[in-house]
Design an enzyme around this catalytic site. Structure first.
Site, PDB file in Angstrom:
ATOM      1  N   GLU A   1      -1.228   5.847  -4.927  1.00  0.00           N
ATOM      2  CA  GLU A   1      -0.683   6.016  -3.659  1.00  0.00           C
ATOM      3  C   GLU A   1      -1.485   7.349  -3.199  1.00  0.00           C
ATOM      4  O   GLU A   1      -1.025   8.508  -2.672  1.00  0.00           O
ATOM      5  CB  GLU A   1       0.597   6.697  -3.375  1.00  0.00           C
ATOM      6  CG  GLU A   1       1.471   5.338  -3.916  1.00  0.00           C
ATOM      7  CD  GLU A   1       3.111   5.559  -3.353  1.00  0.00           C
ATOM      8  OE1 GLU A   1       3.465   6.753  -3.140  1.00  0.00           O
ATOM      9  OE2 GLU A   1       3.793   4.465  -3.151  1.00  0.00           O
TER      10      GLU A   1
ATOM     11  N   GLU B   1       4.906  -1.825  -6.610  1.00  0.00           N
ATOM     12  CA  GLU B   1       6.146  -0.966  -6.554  1.00  0.00           C
ATOM     13  C   GLU B   1       7.239  -1.353  -5.545  1.00  0.00           C
ATOM     14  O   GLU B   1       6.623  -1.663  -4.219  1.00  0.00           O
ATOM     15  CB  GLU B   1       6.021   0.578  -6.455  1.00  0.00           C
ATOM     16  CG  GLU B   1       5.068   1.334  -7.240  1.00  0.00           C
ATOM     17  CD  GLU B   1       5.147   2.629  -6.930  1.00  0.00           C
ATOM     18  OE1 GLU B   1       6.037   3.252  -6.085  1.00  0.00           O
ATOM     19  OE2 GLU B   1       4.283   3.331  -7.653  1.00  0.00           O
TER      20      GLU B   1
HETATM   21  C1  GAL Z   1       6.196   6.014  -5.274  1.00  0.00           C
HETATM   22  C2  GAL Z   1       5.697   6.449  -6.199  1.00  0.00           C
HETATM   23  C3  GAL Z   1       5.965   6.367  -7.453  1.00  0.00           C
HETATM   24  C4  GAL Z   1       7.604   6.782  -7.175  1.00  0.00           C
HETATM   25  C5  GAL Z   1       8.258   6.008  -5.993  1.00  0.00           C
HETATM   26  C6  GAL Z   1       9.526   6.414  -5.715  1.00  0.00           C
HETATM   27  O1  GAL Z   1       5.787   6.580  -3.757  1.00  0.00           O
HETATM   28  O2  GAL Z   1       4.110   5.876  -6.259  1.00  0.00           O
HETATM   29  O3  GAL Z   1       5.690   7.032  -8.359  1.00  0.00           O
HETATM   30  O4  GAL Z   1       7.589   8.283  -6.781  1.00  0.00           O
HETATM   31  O5  GAL Z   1       7.519   6.463  -4.965  1.00  0.00           O
HETATM   32  O6  GAL Z   1      10.121   5.804  -4.453  1.00  0.00           O
END
Ligand code: GAL
Length: 658
Positions: free
Chosen positions: A148, A304
């Site tokens: 990110e 994710e």
């Molecule tokens: C994203 C990040 C992850 C985790 C997640 C939690 O921004 O890439 O590592 O922190 O959020 O929602």
């Protein structure tokens, strides 16, 4: 297309947070959850290199081998997202600096200035080590560069960033005279006599130079992209044929993903819609469509999402039963070939211990884990869509320069660019019409309808391309606040829309004389034409030169002035007739629905839903029609004479009749 043969189902896996004894159980339970992929090593730098140059890879060897034995493929991260404490201690100048001059400290993550040479040196050294060691590991299925980029730190105002900004400007402008001209520094005595005088736009007494701010946005996106490209280049030296990705963050305002997308083999995305917001499905669906569009239509990876609640909102609502499946199928339907989570096992320590995970604190006998298991099983049966594309006939122009410029200080009205764009997108979503996003200046040849919401900044070439939509026989819709500024933020004079006599002014048959923002909650009525309804946000005085006025403002500053116009093209010229619409205000949702109906009719596109269906979506991919209900009520939808009953947060798919 993404190179995968089945839908990948998995998660970030952070084994360094757990004793070894847990790793075997992890692999066993991952298999039980039908997991195919694990993203490993995203935050492992301190464990992999506990002291500068001292590497500790044995634990990762063991983890990857265990995953391989368990049949789980690995998306291997380059581990550069969170530098270890020793780097901050050895090189405090690598820490980022905020706009107000405050230096950020070690103790969370992403604590590096994008232009830090120390960070870069150590990060690249680590990437060499990782790529050299694992490029032929049998579990490896993709590379995950960093994490990110820009999420917490996209702009840094430290000395190295200032030097890198000057180098970027020198490359862009060549001479200081060219920079002065582009930035309009004759204003407020801002002229520079040499590049050494130019700095980053840190906090200043009053409004800063708009072109300097915009260039700093462009530079900051490029500085992060340079890091990504350097890492990707190292990985490619060792590893050919394994796709490289870095996880995007949907409509992330601070980096220009059009510029990034060409530097990944496959686009991937992290998406965290708010379960408490009934309208979040609009953003969610648009985000999926953007990811597909960034990759030129190719499948992308949902890298994710949360199985239920996150931990970073004020109040973190869980996903209602069914919502996790619905959001996952929404991704697949809109082009994803992977459905992955943050994260596999819920942490017991650290700032994310209250973030949901596939394996929650409660264990396997939990609602969340059961839903995840069921979904894994279901996705394993959806191989038929893998690699297939979604066909859209409508394109919406999305432009980061416009986003940055329209949200600047010292403009006619402060605006949330994304919210504005989504209001136009939502009209099509409610009718079940597939939409792509497209870059300003890109060819629009494949689309029957091109919609241009608040394209504030555009080159003449980009505006000419848009004008050609109507002249070649398709339908063009342009909103207020489009073609106002050139790429250096100089106003196009003589009626905006690219300025006096522009191809776009001619295509639309209108020119803008004067703008008039409405008070934020104010609505105005449109009357006197074939289109009626309410509008918000904006009015203008428009000079109509060669267009039909379809609605005029009934009240407000611009009462009596044209609000919506349409110019027909080529009706008698032997080519298919095109139409160019100008909309000088922001339609409310009911008015937008009425307009979408008209635009689709002009473009000859038939909508899946006969009438708007707020909260429900439908889309076709890979020979399947997906339908989803994003509301807490049961819904019945009819498409082409066929009716589906959808449960609250229910999703359904079936092969389309051929
Ligand atoms: C994203 C990040 C992850 C985790 C997640 C939690 O921004 O890439 O590592 O922190 O959020 O929602």
């Amino acid at each position: 297309m993404s190179g995968f043969s089945s839908i990948r189902f998995g998660a970030d896996y952070n084994p360094e947070q757990w004793p070894k004894a847990v790793w075997d159980e992890d692999v066993r339970l991952m298999r039980g959850a039908h997991m195919t992929s694990a993203t490993v090593g995203v935050f492992s730098w301190a464990k992999l290199e506990p002291r500068p140059g001292e590497y500790n890879f044995e634990w990762l060897d063991e983890v990857l081998d265990k995953l391989h034995e368990g049949g789980i493929r690995v998306i291997l991260a380059t581990a550069t997202a969170s530098p270890p404490a020793w780097l901050a201690r050895l090189h405090p100048e690598s820490l980022p600096v905020k706009e107000d001059g405050t230096r950020l400290n070690f103790g969370s993550r992403q604590h590096f200035s994008p232009s830090s040479s120390a960070y870069r040196t150590y990060a690249m050294r680590l990437v060499h080590q990782i790529a050299a060691r694992y490029h032929s590991h049998p579990a490896l299925e993709a590379w995950h560069i960093n994490n990110e980029y820009g999420c917490h730190v996209s702009h840094s105002y430290d000395d190295e960033s200032a030097a890198a900004f000057r180098a970027w400007l020198t490359e862009r402008y060549g001479t200081i005279e060219a920079l002065n001209e582009a930035w309009g520094t004759a204003f407020w005595s801002q002229a520079y006599s040499e590049f050494a005088e130019v700095g980053v736009p840190a906090q200043a007494p009053a409004h800063r130079n708009p072109a300097q701010l915009l260039d700093f946005n462009r530079f900051s996106s490029d500085a992060l992209l340079a890091l990504h490209r350097e890492e990707a280049g190292i990985v490619r030296e060792y590893s050919q044929g394994v796709p490289i990705t870095t996880n995007f963050m949907g409509f992330f305002p601070r980096v220009d993903y059009w510029r990034w997308a060409e530097h990944v083999d496959v686009v991937s995305d992290d998406a965290y819609p708010d379960p408490a917001d009934p309208d979040s499905y609009v953003l969610l669906s648009a985000e999926r469509d953007l990811m597909r569009s960034l990759g030129g239509g190719k499948p992308w990876l949902l890298m994710e999402q949360a199985p239920s609640a996150v931990n970073w909102r004020d109040r973190n609502m869980p996903k209602a039963p069914g919502m996790n499946r619905l959001h996952s199928l929404n991704a697949v339907a809109r082009g994803a070939d992977a459905v992955c989570y943050f994260q596999w096992r819920q942490s017991v320590a650290g700032a994310e211990k209250f973030h949901s995970a596939m394996l929650p604190h409660f264990g396997t006998e939990s609602r969340i884990h059961r839903e995840v298991q069921d979904l894994g099983r279901e996705l394993a049966g959806l191989d038929a869509v893998v690699g297939t594309e979604v066909k859209a006939q409508v394109a919406i122009v999305l432009d980061w320069d416009s986003w940055w410029a329209i949200e600047q200080e010292a403009v006619p009205a402060s605006r949330d660019y994304l919210e504005t764009v989504l209001a136009w997108y939502a009209g099509f979503l409610r009718r079940g019409v597939e939409v792509d996003f497209t870059r300003a200046g890109a060819s629009t040849a494949g689309y029957q309808l091109v919609v241009v919401p608040v394209l504030h900044v555009a080159s003449t070439a980009a505006l000419d391309e848009l004008a050609s939509v109507a002249t070649r026989g398709n339908t063009l819709v342009v909103s207020y606040q489009s073609g106002v500024l050139d790429p250096q933020l100089h106003a196009y004079t003589g009626g905006y829309l690219g300025g006096v006599g522009s191809a776009l002014q001619q295509a639309l048959g209108v020119a803008v004389e004067e703008v008039a923002p409405l008070a934020s909650a104010e609505t105005v009525t449109l009357l006197d034409g074939s289109i009626q309804g309410a509008a918000t946000d904006w009015q203008e005085r428009v000079e109509v030169r060669d267009a039909e006025v379809l609605a005029s403002f009934d009240d407000g500053f611009a009462a009596g002035q044209p609000a919506i116009t349409r110019r027909e093209h080529g009706a008698n010229s032997g080519i298919a007739p095109g139409a160019a619409w100008y909309v000088g205000t922001q339609p409310t949702a009911p008015l937008m629905d009425a307009l979408v109906e008209r635009w689709l009719a002009d473009a000859g596109i038939s909508a899946a839903f006969a009438a708007p269906e707020p909260g429900v979506e439908t889309i076709v991919r890979g020979g399947f029609r997906f339908t989803g209900n994003h509301t807490a009520e049961p819904r019945t939808v009819t498409i082409a004479g066929k009716t589906w009953e959808l449960e609250p947060y229910g999703a359904h798919y079936e092969p389309i009749a051929t």
